[in-house]
Design a protein around this motif. Structure first.
Motif, PDB file in Angstrom:
ATOM      1  N   THR A   9       0.957  -1.116  -0.010  1.00 57.93           N
ATOM      2  CA  THR A   9       0.233  -0.109   0.225  1.00 57.93           C
ATOM      3  C   THR A   9       1.012   1.865   0.291  1.00 57.93           C
ATOM      4  OG1 THR A   9      -1.697  -1.173   1.218  1.00 57.93           O
ATOM      5  CG2 THR A   9      -1.536   1.198   1.474  1.00 57.93           C
ATOM      6  N   LEU A  10       2.134   1.190   0.313  1.00 59.47           N
ATOM      7  CA  LEU A  10       2.872   2.331   0.404  1.00 59.47           C
ATOM      8  C   LEU A  10       3.799   2.054   0.096  1.00 59.47           C
ATOM      9  CD1 LEU A  10       2.352   3.036   4.399  1.00 59.47           C
ATOM     10  CD2 LEU A  10       1.706   4.431   2.439  1.00 59.47           C
ATOM     11  N   SER A 221       2.267  -1.751   4.845  1.00 55.84           N
ATOM     12  CA  SER A 221       0.702  -1.206   5.630  1.00 55.84           C
ATOM     13  C   SER A 221       1.458  -0.345   6.486  1.00 55.84           C
ATOM     14  CB  SER A 221      -0.194  -1.961   5.404  1.00 55.84           C
ATOM     15  OG  SER A 221       0.187  -3.020   6.545  1.00 55.84           O
ATOM     16  N   SER A 222       2.140  -0.844   7.336  1.00 54.81           N
ATOM     17  CA  SER A 222       2.682  -0.447   8.639  1.00 54.81           C
ATOM     18  C   SER A 222       4.292  -0.085   8.518  1.00 54.81           C
ATOM     19  CB  SER A 222       2.507  -1.920   9.968  1.00 54.81           C
ATOM     20  OG  SER A 222       0.982  -1.608  10.298  1.00 54.81           O
ATOM     21  N   LEU A 241       1.695   6.861  -2.232  1.00 59.17           N
ATOM     22  CA  LEU A 241       0.426   6.482  -0.633  1.00 59.17           C
ATOM     23  C   LEU A 241      -0.576   5.832  -1.887  1.00 59.17           C
ATOM     24  CD1 LEU A 241      -1.495   5.444   1.161  1.00 59.17           C
ATOM     25  CD2 LEU A 241      -1.969   7.617   1.503  1.00 59.17           C
ATOM     26  N   ILE A 267       3.995   5.265  10.303  1.00 61.79           N
ATOM     27  CA  ILE A 267       3.302   5.186   9.465  1.00 61.79           C
ATOM     28  C   ILE A 267       1.925   4.048   8.855  1.00 61.79           C
ATOM     29  CG2 ILE A 267       2.166   5.821   6.606  1.00 61.79           C
ATOM     30  CD1 ILE A 267       4.804   6.792   6.001  1.00 61.79           C
ATOM     31  N   SER A 268       0.379   4.536   9.388  1.00 69.82           N
ATOM     32  CA  SER A 268      -0.638   2.492   9.458  1.00 69.82           C
ATOM     33  C   SER A 268      -0.942   3.103   8.298  1.00 69.82           C
ATOM     34  CB  SER A 268      -1.133   2.563  10.781  1.00 69.82           C
ATOM     35  OG  SER A 268      -1.258   2.052  10.422  1.00 69.82           O
ATOM     36  N   THR A 269      -1.847   2.721   7.367  1.00 73.54           N
ATOM     37  CA  THR A 269      -2.857   2.155   6.519  1.00 73.54           C
ATOM     38  C   THR A 269      -3.857   1.129   7.448  1.00 73.54           C
ATOM     39  OG1 THR A 269      -1.853   0.729   4.571  1.00 73.54           O
ATOM     40  CG2 THR A 269      -1.182   3.007   5.184  1.00 73.54           C
ATOM     41  N   GLN A 306      -9.415   3.640   2.320  1.00 72.31           N
ATOM     42  CA  GLN A 306      -8.394   3.754   3.049  1.00 72.31           C
ATOM     43  C   GLN A 306      -8.868   4.434   4.317  1.00 72.31           C
ATOM     44  OE1 GLN A 306      -3.914   2.274   0.927  1.00 72.31           O
ATOM     45  NE2 GLN A 306      -4.433   4.990   0.692  1.00 72.31           N
ATOM     46  N   CYS A 308      -4.935   6.661   6.257  1.00 71.80           N
ATOM     47  CA  CYS A 308      -3.724   6.391   6.189  1.00 71.80           C
ATOM     48  C   CYS A 308      -3.594   7.523   7.761  1.00 71.80           C
ATOM     49  CB  CYS A 308      -2.802   7.004   5.293  1.00 71.80           C
ATOM     50  SG  CYS A 308      -0.720   7.074   5.117  1.00 71.80           S
ATOM     51  N   SER A 322      -6.251   3.287  12.889  1.00 71.40           N
ATOM     52  CA  SER A 322      -6.595   3.175  11.468  1.00 71.40           C
ATOM     53  C   SER A 322      -7.773   1.700  11.175  1.00 71.40           C
ATOM     54  CB  SER A 322      -5.138   2.894  10.621  1.00 71.40           C
ATOM     55  OG  SER A 322      -4.913   1.194  10.921  1.00 71.40           O
ATOM     56  N   TYR A 351      -3.575  12.653   8.545  1.00 73.52           N
ATOM     57  CA  TYR A 351      -4.409  11.153   8.085  1.00 73.52           C
ATOM     58  C   TYR A 351      -4.726  11.785   7.069  1.00 73.52           C
ATOM     59  CZ  TYR A 351      -8.801  13.690  10.388  1.00 73.52           C
ATOM     60  OH  TYR A 351      -9.610  15.011  11.280  1.00 73.52           O
TER      61      TYR A 351
END
Length: 388
Positions: A9-10, A221-222, A241, A267-269, A306, A308, A322, A351
């Motif tokens: 994702t990232l 994603s993390s 992202l 960063i967390s998505t 999503q 973020c 999240s 966010y």
């Protein structure tokens, strides 16, 4: 019809950097065998990117062993030699189970976060998650829902966030966990720490990367970002992202939102567009099913594609938040919950929300330079967030 799951994702953006001295080195944590069973760490791809090969070699082995240990600890589906883990607790209800300090700490934090999210992230949702897991493990784009009656029965085993202390007892002094389950037919209360485990791994290994130019990724994603980017043109990192609203038919994102972020941030998505299937309801309409399950309904919420989060807060906090926010439809309620986390932990959270309802438009709200909050800003043209 088989679906190819996207791995990230990232993504780290390295293009546009003309400094020949910037040479990223990567280490991907390999899978391992326990007996005849193969395990992928955290059931995803866990990796390190650093810019000094010597530093990478110094930490990679320690990092790998730590990841393996934490994987075994949070695994709800396998038993391991010489360790009591989530599987052990789930399969020994109404029994005091002796565990390591780390698991006591994580379960205690999980209870706290379940309460703070008003149960929108609930670590005792395991019975419902297990029902859906069978479907998602098939990796089919088109699939059928699990039996509705089974979901209804499993839902009865999820304690409310107000009563979670009655069903999950933590004895810190004795290092014992007791699960006192609710039972409905063949279903009973189960612990599942999937919403927390990736962020927790980042937190527990961050000491290895203190002030070192590095990005640690758990499933992409993390992320934990540390040190200073070693480029002449900039000292911050550029993280891409993927915007889910712009995915093409091949499942490739055609738009990237660039996040400029300094070291020391996590960063967390959470998103519903990478692991999903499509089913048909009783009216013949196509219905989207995501792997992120709402503990209140037993189904995915489908409110947002999503969310973020970016903060210097612990990764486990951001991962829990999240996940919870994906299950909240109203934007004002989302802002309220983010503010409650900021107040409780004395943190600042930036966010971005990609709204499924708005289709090709996303809702963006972020803190510039971790100072002034820009709330209620809606745009489809903003292509950059600066957290530097």
């Amino acid at each position: 019809m088989k679906k190819k799951f996207l791995l990230s994702t990232l993504i780290l953006l390295l293009t546009g950097c003309t400094n020949s001295n910037v040479n990223p080195q990567s280490f991907i944590c390999p899978g391992f065998f326990e007996g005849m069973t193969y395990h992928a760490p955290l059931n995803t791809v866990v990796s390190i990117t650093m810019y000094d090969k010597v530093e990478l070699n110094e930490v990679s082995s320690i990092f790998q062993n730590k990841v393996y240990s934490l994987h075994k600890m949070v695994d709800a589906y396998s038993i391991y030699k010489d360790i009591n883990n989530i599987f052990t607790i789930n399969n020994n209800p109404n029994t005091k189970v002796k565990v390591d300090d780390s698991l006591v700490e994580l379960i205690k934090k999980g209870i706290e976060l379940t309460k703070l999210t008003n149960g929108k992230m609930n670590i005792l949702t395991g019975s419902v998650i297990d029902i859906w897991k069978e479907k998602f493990d098939q990796n089919e784009v088109i699939n059928e829902d699990p039996d509705e009656d089974n979901i209804k029965e499993a839902l009865k085993t999820i304690p409310s966030y107000e009563s979670i202390d009655e069903h999950l007892i933590v004895d810190e002094k004795a290092k014992e966990i007791t699960l006192i389950p609710l039972v409905s037919n063949n279903y009973y209360t189960n612990i599942n720490l999937g919403a927390l485990s990736k962020g927790y791994v980042l937190d527990q290994t961050s000491y290895l990367f203190k002030d070192k130019s590095s990005i640690v990724s758990a499933g992409s994603s993390s992320l934990h970002i540390d040190g200073v980017f070693p480029g002449k043109e900039r000292d911050y990192y550029s993280i891409g992202l993927k915007e889910p609203a712009y995915y093409n038919k091949e499942g490739q994102s055609t738009q990237i939102l660039t996040i400029k972020v300094a070291g020391g941030n996590n960063i967390s998505t959470s998103g519903d567009y990478e692991k999903y299937f499509i089913t048909t309801n009783e009216y013949g309409d196509s219905v989207f099913r995501s792997h992120i399950i709402n503990p209140d309904t037993g189904y995915s919420s489908n409110y947002h594609a999503q969310i973020c989060l970016i903060s210097k807060a612990d990764g486990v906090i951001l991962d829990a938040l999240s996940t919870a926010l994906i299950n909240i439809k109203d934007i004002n309620e989302i802002k309220t919950m983010i503010k409650s986390f900021e107040d409780y932990y004395n943190i600042i959270i930036s966010y971005a929300i990609f709204d499924r309802i708005l289709d090709t438009t996303y809702r963006l709200s972020c803190n510039q330079l971790f100072k002034d909050s820009i709330l209620g800003q809606y745009s489809s043209s903003i292509k950059e967030i600066n957290i530097i």
